[in-house]
Design a protein around this motif. Structure first.
Motif, PDB file in Angstrom:
ATOM      1  N   GLU A  17      -3.074  35.481   4.510  1.00 12.34           N
ATOM      2  CA  GLU A  17      -1.622  35.491   4.678  1.00 12.34           C
ATOM      3  C   GLU A  17      -1.028  36.850   4.316  1.00 12.34           C
ATOM      4  O   GLU A  17      -0.153  37.365   5.011  1.00 12.34           O
ATOM      5  CB  GLU A  17      -0.976  34.391   3.835  1.00 12.34           C
ATOM      6  CG  GLU A  17      -1.151  33.003   4.415  1.00 12.34           C
ATOM      7  CD  GLU A  17      -0.233  31.985   3.754  1.00 12.34           C
ATOM      8  OE1 GLU A  17       0.550  32.385   2.862  1.00 12.34           O
ATOM      9  OE2 GLU A  17      -0.294  30.816   4.141  1.00 12.34           O
ATOM     10  N   ALA A  18      -1.509  37.412   3.221  1.00 11.02           N
ATOM     11  CA  ALA A  18      -0.989  38.719   2.791  1.00 11.02           C
ATOM     12  C   ALA A  18      -1.253  39.785   3.839  1.00 11.02           C
ATOM     13  O   ALA A  18      -0.406  40.650   4.099  1.00 11.02           O
ATOM     14  CB  ALA A  18      -1.618  39.120   1.463  1.00 11.02           C
ATOM     15  N   VAL A  19      -2.433  39.734   4.473  1.00 14.80           N
ATOM     16  CA  VAL A  19      -2.786  40.743   5.480  1.00 14.80           C
ATOM     17  C   VAL A  19      -1.954  40.566   6.747  1.00 14.80           C
ATOM     18  O   VAL A  19      -1.503  41.554   7.347  1.00 14.80           O
ATOM     19  CB  VAL A  19      -4.295  40.687   5.789  1.00 14.80           C
ATOM     20  CG1 VAL A  19      -4.634  41.543   7.005  1.00 14.80           C
ATOM     21  CG2 VAL A  19      -5.097  41.161   4.579  1.00 14.80           C
ATOM     22  N   GLU A  20      -1.732  39.325   7.154  1.00 18.79           N
ATOM     23  CA  GLU A  20      -0.907  39.101   8.346  1.00 18.79           C
ATOM     24  C   GLU A  20       0.520  39.584   8.092  1.00 18.79           C
ATOM     25  O   GLU A  20       1.136  40.194   8.972  1.00 18.79           O
ATOM     26  CB  GLU A  20      -0.930  37.630   8.740  1.00 18.79           C
ATOM     27  CG  GLU A  20      -2.254  37.219   9.391  1.00 18.79           C
ATOM     28  CD  GLU A  20      -2.297  35.748   9.785  1.00 18.79           C
ATOM     29  OE1 GLU A  20      -1.272  35.236  10.264  1.00 18.79           O
ATOM     30  OE2 GLU A  20      -3.362  35.132   9.606  1.00 18.79           O
ATOM     31  N   GLY A  72      -3.270  47.882   2.597  1.00 24.73           N
ATOM     32  CA  GLY A  72      -3.829  48.372   3.855  1.00 24.73           C
ATOM     33  C   GLY A  72      -4.938  47.454   4.335  1.00 24.73           C
ATOM     34  O   GLY A  72      -5.542  46.716   3.544  1.00 24.73           O
ATOM     35  N   SER A  73      -5.216  47.478   5.643  1.00 25.41           N
ATOM     36  CA  SER A  73      -6.296  46.663   6.200  1.00 25.41           C
ATOM     37  C   SER A  73      -6.820  47.270   7.491  1.00 25.41           C
ATOM     38  O   SER A  73      -6.112  48.041   8.156  1.00 25.41           O
ATOM     39  CB  SER A  73      -5.816  45.232   6.463  1.00 25.41           C
ATOM     40  OG  SER A  73      -4.844  45.215   7.491  1.00 25.41           O
ATOM     41  N   ILE A  74      -8.062  46.933   7.824  1.00 26.90           N
ATOM     42  CA  ILE A  74      -8.677  47.387   9.064  1.00 26.90           C
ATOM     43  C   ILE A  74      -9.610  46.292   9.573  1.00 26.90           C
ATOM     44  O   ILE A  74     -10.273  45.622   8.775  1.00 26.90           O
ATOM     45  CB  ILE A  74      -9.440  48.719   8.861  1.00 26.90           C
ATOM     46  CG1 ILE A  74      -9.877  49.311  10.208  1.00 26.90           C
ATOM     47  CG2 ILE A  74     -10.625  48.566   7.924  1.00 26.90           C
ATOM     48  CD1 ILE A  74     -10.379  50.757  10.097  1.00 26.90           C
ATOM     49  N   PHE A  75      -9.630  46.095  10.874  1.00 30.39           N
ATOM     50  CA  PHE A  75     -10.446  45.060  11.509  1.00 30.39           C
ATOM     51  C   PHE A  75     -11.398  45.688  12.528  1.00 30.39           C
ATOM     52  O   PHE A  75     -11.004  46.606  13.257  1.00 30.39           O
ATOM     53  CB  PHE A  75      -9.556  44.037  12.232  1.00 30.39           C
ATOM     54  CG  PHE A  75      -8.827  43.115  11.302  1.00 30.39           C
ATOM     55  CD1 PHE A  75      -9.285  41.837  11.065  1.00 30.39           C
ATOM     56  CD2 PHE A  75      -7.675  43.539  10.649  1.00 30.39           C
ATOM     57  CE1 PHE A  75      -8.618  40.979  10.206  1.00 30.39           C
ATOM     58  CE2 PHE A  75      -6.999  42.696   9.787  1.00 30.39           C
ATOM     59  CZ  PHE A  75      -7.476  41.411   9.557  1.00 30.39           C
ATOM     60  N   THR A 311       6.154  39.364  -3.257  1.00 30.14           N
ATOM     61  CA  THR A 311       4.812  39.581  -2.704  1.00 30.14           C
ATOM     62  C   THR A 311       3.866  40.248  -3.701  1.00 30.14           C
ATOM     63  O   THR A 311       2.688  40.431  -3.398  1.00 30.14           O
ATOM     64  CB  THR A 311       4.873  40.443  -1.430  1.00 30.14           C
ATOM     65  OG1 THR A 311       5.394  41.740  -1.744  1.00 30.14           O
ATOM     66  CG2 THR A 311       5.741  39.784  -0.365  1.00 30.14           C
ATOM     67  N   TYR A 312       4.373  40.592  -4.885  1.00 28.52           N
ATOM     68  CA  TYR A 312       3.514  41.228  -5.887  1.00 28.52           C
ATOM     69  C   TYR A 312       2.453  40.242  -6.369  1.00 28.52           C
ATOM     70  O   TYR A 312       2.717  39.046  -6.543  1.00 28.52           O
ATOM     71  CB  TYR A 312       4.356  41.724  -7.063  1.00 28.52           C
ATOM     72  CG  TYR A 312       3.550  42.371  -8.160  1.00 28.52           C
ATOM     73  CD1 TYR A 312       2.778  43.500  -7.905  1.00 28.52           C
ATOM     74  CD2 TYR A 312       3.551  41.847  -9.452  1.00 28.52           C
ATOM     75  CE1 TYR A 312       2.029  44.101  -8.917  1.00 28.52           C
ATOM     76  CE2 TYR A 312       2.815  42.437 -10.468  1.00 28.52           C
ATOM     77  CZ  TYR A 312       2.052  43.564 -10.189  1.00 28.52           C
ATOM     78  OH  TYR A 312       1.300  44.140 -11.179  1.00 28.52           O
TER      79      TYR A 312
END
Length: 455
Positions: A17-20, A72-75, A311-312
């Motif tokens: 959820e956090a990544v979306e 940050g994120s990467i797929f 969101t923390y």
């Protein structure tokens, strides 16, 4: 931001959820050169589709974490090049790469890309093809895919189509057409996107509402200029009428690890640092507030960060003291925040809370009534037990606050693992009573000061 504290790890189920949400926030205001402005970004929907796609590579699904928050994120997913003779060359691709908006430009995406490329090599992948900015990706070794004779399925070869060989000669020179995971095409289905986005907005309604308030009010230049003229902004703690009482609630700060939520200009953070705190982590949802805090109240022991309260991550048993000064009357679900604060405190840790008093937030338009000659008559209260949203005018702008009853504020703390040590109603000190309007502050309480201890 100290990038040395950045951690990159694989995404877990609890991170979804956090990544979306992060992905949505990263791309919602993005303008793609040469393309009309999008009604709805597709990237957050793409993330949800990729995880279910058979070509998804979970071993190369990474998040960047800073101070226990995913920023940050990467797929990655499998793709392929079909040669003119029908032969297949297995490749991989990455995207989307998302970074928290306020932290873009700090090298987070570069760290994610470099880390994941290294892991891709270790896993035996030999080449990558991406659609990316032709001015950005060459720094990682990417070159136009046209050098290898590779095109999109329709035969075109735009400048954004870029390639990288992880093993020399992996792509050869025979060329071919690049095919990627179905999720990328599926994410462009407008009806499916709209249905997903509607569900997304409902899921994150409270969080988005909170961000909208912060962005529209505290980062408004007009509002911020007005706020800067308040006594508590210009004079710091000594300009705040409630400070004398609030100061008495502070524990001995020696060697304490402090969390200051909604830190504003950072006055309380600096007070903690000056009085022996070991470290202070202070955040605020406003970019302008954090910029001012860094300018006025910097200290080697203080880390300031732009961060939304709701969101923390609130890491477990990390802080000895949590300070919340005039921020929780913007939060609808107090108990949820109380639970998180309790979790992040060490055993016996202290929570100091300054919140607008229920008599103040239930005031009609949060304003006095006046007589014919402009004299103050009274402070009218209405709908006290109808809790929730209140619209008021503050510093010339419409502001949305949340009204909570005294029962909600105090019993909420008791039900989430706190004991109440002190409850006080703020009143102006004797040496401020000659200031304009201060004597009228004795006619009704404006703030409620609480010291609570984790059981």
């Amino acid at each position: 931001m100290d990038t040395k504290q950045l951690t990159i790890r694989q995404e877990g189920f609890d991170d979804h959820e956090a990544v979306e949400f992060l992905t949505f926030r990263s791309f919602v205001d993005l303008d793609i050169p040469g393309m009309p402005k999008r009604k709805i970004p597709t990237e957050h929907y793409l993330v949800s589709l990729l995880r279910k796609d058979p070509d998804f590579i979970p071993e190369l699904d990474f998040v960047a974490v800073y101070n226990n928050e995913i920023i940050g994120s990467i797929f990655y997913s499998r793709s392929k090049v079909i040669r003119p003779n029908g032969a297949v060359v297995e490749t991989v691709t990455f995207g989307p790469v998302a970074v928290k908006t306020e932290l873009q430009g700090w090298g987070i995406s570069s760290a994610l890309i470099q880390h994941s490329l290294k892991k891709a090599r270790e896993l035996g992948y030999k080449s990558l093809l991406i659609m990316g900015h032709e001015a950005y990706y060459p720094r990682f070794g990417f070159v136009p895919a046209s050098r290898f004779g590779i095109t999109l399925e329709d035969g075109s070869s735009p400048a954004a189509l870029m390639a990288l060989e992880l093993s020399e000669g992996a792509l050869g020179t025979t060329g071919g057409k690049w095919l990627y995971a179905d999720a990328y095409t599926q994410s462009e289905d407008q009806k499916a996107l709209e249905a997903y986005h509607e569900r997304f907005l409902k899921k994150f309604e409270k969080r988005l509402k909170g961000e909208k308030m912060t962005k529209n009010i505290y980062d408004s230049q007009q509002f911020f200029d007005e706020y800067a003229e308040m006594d508590r902004s210009k004079e710091g703690l000594k300009g705040a009428g409630e400070w004398g009482q609030f100061q008495e609630l502070f524990p001995d700060l020696t060697n304490l690890k402090v969390l200051d939520i909604g830190c504003g200009y950072g006055w309380h953070s600096k007070y903690a640092a000056d009085n022996g705190a070991k470290s202070v982590f202070a955040f605020d949802g406003s970019v302008k507030m954090i910029e001012r805090a860094k300018k006025l109240n910097s200290d080697p022991k203080i880390t300031y960060q732009v961060q939304d309260l709701e969101t923390y991550a609130f890491p477990a048993e990390t802080f000895d003291l949590v300070i919340s000064n005039l921020v929780l009357h913007y939060i609808e679900d107090l108990e949820e925040i109380y639970k998180k604060i309790n979790r992040t405190l060490t055993p016996g840790g202290i929570f100091l809370l300054n919140i607008e008093h229920p008599i103040y937030t239930s005031g009609v338009n949060q304003e006095w009534t006046y007589g014919e000659n402009g004299e103050i008559l009274n402070w009218p209260i209405d709908n006290y037990f109808y809790t929730g949203q209140r619209e008021t005018i503050f510093l010339g702008q419409h502001v949305t606050k949340q009204h909570h009853t005294l029962t909600q504020i105090l019993n909420g703390l008791l039900s989430t693992g706190f004991v109440l040590e002190t409850v006080e109603e703020a009143r102006p000190p004797q040496d401020m009573l000659d200031l304009p309007g201060m004597k009228d502050e004795l006619r009704r309480p404006m703030m409620l000061l609480i010291r609570a201890k984790k059981v």
